[in-house]
Motif scaffolding. Sequence first.
Motif, mmCIF file in Angstrom:
data_model
loop_
_atom_site.group_PDB
_atom_site.id
_atom_site.type_symbol
_atom_site.label_atom_id
_atom_site.label_comp_id
_atom_site.label_asym_id
_atom_site.label_seq_id
_atom_site.Cartn_x
_atom_site.Cartn_y
_atom_site.Cartn_z
ATOM 1 N N PRO A 154 3.877 -0.478 1.845
ATOM 2 C CA PRO A 154 2.334 -0.884 2.671
ATOM 3 C C PRO A 154 3.074 -2.673 3.020
ATOM 4 O O PRO A 154 2.058 -3.179 3.727
ATOM 5 N N THR A 180 5.822 0.009 10.141
ATOM 6 C CA THR A 180 3.985 -0.445 10.301
ATOM 7 C C THR A 180 2.831 -0.492 9.574
ATOM 8 O O THR A 180 1.797 -0.554 9.724
ATOM 9 N N HIS A 202 5.758 5.086 2.410
ATOM 10 C CA HIS A 202 4.812 4.361 3.084
ATOM 11 C C HIS A 202 5.203 3.868 2.348
ATOM 12 O O HIS A 202 5.749 3.369 1.172
ATOM 13 N N ARG A 232 9.172 2.821 12.621
ATOM 14 C CA ARG A 232 8.028 3.506 11.745
ATOM 15 C C ARG A 232 7.623 2.885 10.549
ATOM 16 O O ARG A 232 6.418 2.661 10.043
ATOM 17 N N GLU A 287 1.765 1.954 7.718
ATOM 18 C CA GLU A 287 1.041 3.023 7.379
ATOM 19 C C GLU A 287 2.572 4.560 7.189
ATOM 20 O O GLU A 287 3.375 4.377 6.830
ATOM 21 N N SER A 288 1.368 5.567 6.687
ATOM 22 C CA SER A 288 2.493 6.583 5.775
ATOM 23 C C SER A 288 3.169 6.644 6.894
ATOM 24 O O SER A 288 2.245 7.035 8.296
ATOM 25 N N PHE A 289 4.118 7.856 7.101
ATOM 26 C CA PHE A 289 4.712 8.721 8.301
ATOM 27 C C PHE A 289 5.599 9.893 7.468
ATOM 28 O O PHE A 289 6.558 8.889 6.621
ATOM 29 N N ASP A 332 7.720 12.565 3.523
ATOM 30 C CA ASP A 332 6.217 11.070 3.929
ATOM 31 C C ASP A 332 6.528 9.897 3.347
ATOM 32 O O ASP A 332 7.110 10.080 2.110
#
Length: 287
Positions: free
Chosen positions: A159, A140, A157, A137, A142-144, A155
Amino acid sequence: MRFGFIGSYGTPEQQVRLARECEEHGWDGFFTWDGVSLAEEGFDAAPTWDPFGLLAAAAVVTERITLGAMVFALPRHRPWELAQRALTVDHLSGGRLVLPVGVGVPTDRAFTSVPGQPTALRDRARLLDEVLAWLERSWTGESFAHEGELLRTGDFHFPKPPVNGRIPVWPVAVWDAERPPRRSLDRALRWDGIVPQVRGESPEDAEAGPDDVRRLVDWIAERRGPDAGPFDVVFQGRLDADPQTAAGQARAAADAGATWWLESWWDPATVTHEWLLERVRQGPPRV
């Protein structure tokens, strides 16, 4: 088939020199190892080093070879720190990092001497899967957040993704042709390669031979299908000092379907940095 060399012993400076010599003498990869404090005779007296620190230094002095460790013990790594370290080495090397991964050895005090660390094999295997899911993850961009059975985070992230979009992962898996252990094998099939082991009493006994690899490769091909992408099969062994004999060993592994030969010397009573350096300078065999 490509050839890698495991730097089993030496100071950090010697390990970095070994990586540079690997590139200069025709090897395709340099691998260190991941341990903290091993309660095991012979190994408890040898110093251990942070694998990502060594690989970062090796990335700076090399340009071509693959870099990794045999193997990263993911269940004792904090996944957010693991993700950052792996991403750093990946970018520093221009995308040359691979991640051979496993559950870790039960003799490492980083498991047994730390309250709350998983020690049972089943728990370490479950946490390995969750750390891998978290790591994927993180690639990606993206925030997760993650809500697992053993691992929960809010969360995060990252980037910047890895140079090639992802970092290849090679899980360790046990191979038994009569009773294939599906959990570890299925884990490897979800990723980019496999470090096969067989059932044995010692690390050398657990190394898969050419016949084991051949049957494993056939088993993998049936399940991945003809349209599947590249998949690495890692063979660990010790090449003979005689070039012709060594070439025969390598051909047997390649004919069985191995894509990597990793030169693997671990006896703490006989293996020194100087000895490893001499082996590296002989270069890989001509196959």
